[in-house]
Design a protein around this motif. Structure first.
Motif, PDB file in Angstrom:
ATOM      1  N   UNK A 103      19.558 -81.187 100.016  1.00  0.00           N
ATOM      2  CA  UNK A 103      18.239 -81.686 100.418  1.00  0.00           C
ATOM      3  C   UNK A 103      17.311 -80.511 100.712  1.00  0.00           C
ATOM      4  N   UNK A 104      17.818 -79.506 101.409  1.00  0.00           N
ATOM      5  CA  UNK A 104      17.005 -78.364 101.798  1.00  0.00           C
ATOM      6  C   UNK A 104      16.504 -77.573 100.593  1.00  0.00           C
ATOM      7  N   UNK A 105      17.374 -77.237  99.662  1.00  0.00           N
ATOM      8  CA  UNK A 105      16.940 -76.430  98.517  1.00  0.00           C
ATOM      9  C   UNK A 105      15.989 -77.222  97.622  1.00  0.00           C
ATOM     10  N   UNK A 106      16.255 -78.502  97.433  1.00  0.00           N
ATOM     11  CA  UNK A 106      15.350 -79.311  96.613  1.00  0.00           C
ATOM     12  C   UNK A 106      13.983 -79.391  97.292  1.00  0.00           C
ATOM     13  N   UNK A 107      13.971 -79.618  98.593  1.00  0.00           N
ATOM     14  CA  UNK A 107      12.710 -79.746  99.323  1.00  0.00           C
ATOM     15  C   UNK A 107      11.890 -78.464  99.324  1.00  0.00           C
ATOM     16  N   UNK A 108      12.561 -77.331  99.346  1.00  0.00           N
ATOM     17  CA  UNK A 108      11.856 -76.047  99.426  1.00  0.00           C
ATOM     18  C   UNK A 108      11.521 -75.437  98.073  1.00  0.00           C
ATOM     19  N   UNK A 109      12.364 -75.674  97.067  1.00  0.00           N
ATOM     20  CA  UNK A 109      12.219 -74.936  95.812  1.00  0.00           C
ATOM     21  C   UNK A 109      11.842 -75.781  94.599  1.00  0.00           C
ATOM     22  N   UNK A 110      11.855 -77.098  94.740  1.00  0.00           N
ATOM     23  CA  UNK A 110      11.610 -77.982  93.595  1.00  0.00           C
ATOM     24  C   UNK A 110      10.591 -79.059  93.933  1.00  0.00           C
ATOM     25  N   UNK A 111       9.997 -79.595  92.896  1.00  0.00           N
ATOM     26  CA  UNK A 111       9.281 -80.846  93.017  1.00  0.00           C
ATOM     27  C   UNK A 111      10.270 -81.887  92.498  1.00  0.00           C
ATOM     28  N   UNK A 112      10.646 -82.811  93.343  1.00  0.00           N
ATOM     29  CA  UNK A 112      11.655 -83.819  93.013  1.00  0.00           C
ATOM     30  C   UNK A 112      10.976 -85.043  92.400  1.00  0.00           C
ATOM     31  N   UNK A 113      11.317 -85.320  91.156  1.00  0.00           N
ATOM     32  CA  UNK A 113      10.720 -86.422  90.401  1.00  0.00           C
ATOM     33  C   UNK A 113      11.803 -87.443  90.088  1.00  0.00           C
ATOM     34  N   UNK A 114      11.482 -88.706  90.248  1.00  0.00           N
ATOM     35  CA  UNK A 114      12.418 -89.774  89.893  1.00  0.00           C
ATOM     36  C   UNK A 114      11.793 -90.632  88.811  1.00  0.00           C
ATOM     37  N   UNK A 115      12.559 -90.847  87.739  1.00  0.00           N
ATOM     38  CA  UNK A 115      12.105 -91.676  86.625  1.00  0.00           C
ATOM     39  C   UNK A 115      13.138 -92.782  86.411  1.00  0.00           C
ATOM     40  N   UNK A 116      12.684 -94.030  86.456  1.00  0.00           N
ATOM     41  CA  UNK A 116      13.528 -95.202  86.220  1.00  0.00           C
ATOM     42  C   UNK A 116      13.567 -95.470  84.721  1.00  0.00           C
ATOM     43  N   UNK A 117      14.730 -95.298  84.135  1.00  0.00           N
ATOM     44  CA  UNK A 117      14.895 -95.462  82.695  1.00  0.00           C
ATOM     45  C   UNK A 117      14.678 -96.871  82.188  1.00  0.00           C
ATOM     46  N   UNK A 118      14.531 -97.840  83.074  1.00  0.00           N
ATOM     47  CA  UNK A 118      14.257 -99.225  82.671  1.00  0.00           C
ATOM     48  C   UNK A 118      12.837 -99.672  83.007  1.00  0.00           C
ATOM     49  N   UNK A 119      12.090 -98.819  83.707  1.00  0.00           N
ATOM     50  CA  UNK A 119      10.774 -99.218  84.213  1.00  0.00           C
ATOM     51  C   UNK A 119       9.700 -99.239  83.119  1.00  0.00           C
ATOM     52  N   UNK A 120       8.861-100.265  83.201  1.00  0.00           N
ATOM     53  CA  UNK A 120       7.712-100.370  82.303  1.00  0.00           C
ATOM     54  C   UNK A 120       6.456 -99.794  82.937  1.00  0.00           C
ATOM     55  N   UNK A 121       6.601 -99.214  84.137  1.00  0.00           N
ATOM     56  CA  UNK A 121       5.447 -98.638  84.832  1.00  0.00           C
ATOM     57  C   UNK A 121       4.831 -97.533  83.979  1.00  0.00           C
TER      58      UNK A 121
END
Length: 185
Positions: A86-104
């Protein structure tokens, strides 16, 4: 006259003391906030994440997932709950979530695309979970498919966040000792 001077001196001294105490409180709060670690990953939409990554010069971690994916759920309950991850992702990355079924519909610099089409067409995701890594400018670095335990995922996160992909392959990095040999134990 002496009383007026004494009163003025007392006021100046009191003001200085209060001012110093307030400054110390502000500095202490700032140090506390710097040392506090994030307790959860803040996931953002793909289109927002690309903009944020460019603005902050952070790598992008894209978590391609679905609601029915058992291994995705396991990642959420295990690896993505580990404080170090959690710490390294929060400090060093932009965390993106993509739903492979979403029509959004996403708006990527004027290009409109559904999340599921992004996963299938742009990133060629055929199984879940899949983790794509991008440079801050959006250039694709590579994909890590499947469930990852926290230790293995930390190795990949460190390798990517430190730009070690410009110096060696991941296999060379691991053979040379991974995080322990490259600055972080």
């Amino acid at each position: 006259m002496k009383r007026l001077m004494m009163a003025t001196m007392t006021l100046v001294l009191a003001f200085s003391l209060v001012s110093a105490q307030e400054k110390a409180k502000v500095e202490e709060k700032g140090e506390r906030e710097k040392s506090e670690k994030a307790t959860e990953i803040k996931w953002v939409r793909y289109d927002e994440g690309l903009k944020q990554a460019r603005a902050e010069s952070h790598h992008v971690l894209i978590n391609f997932t679905t609601s029915w994916c058992g291994w995705c759920k396991k990642m959420n309950k295990t690896t993505f709950m580990e404080p170090e991850v959690v710490d390294i992702i929060s400090k060093k990355f932009v965390a993106v979530k993509v739903d492979g079924d979403s029509k959004e519909i996403l708006d990527v610099d004027g290009y409109k695309i559904a999340e599921r089409d992004l996963a299938r067409s742009e990133y060629r995701v055929t199984g879940y979970p899949a983790y794509w890594f991008l440079k801050p400018n959006g250039e694709k670095l590579g994909v890590l498919p499947g469930y990852q335990d926290a230790d293995r995922f930390m190795e990949v996160l460190f390798y990517m966040s430190e730009n070690l992909y410009d110096k060696m392959t991941f296999e060379e990095y691991m053979k040379s000792g991974g995080r322990k040999a490259h600055g972080k134990s």
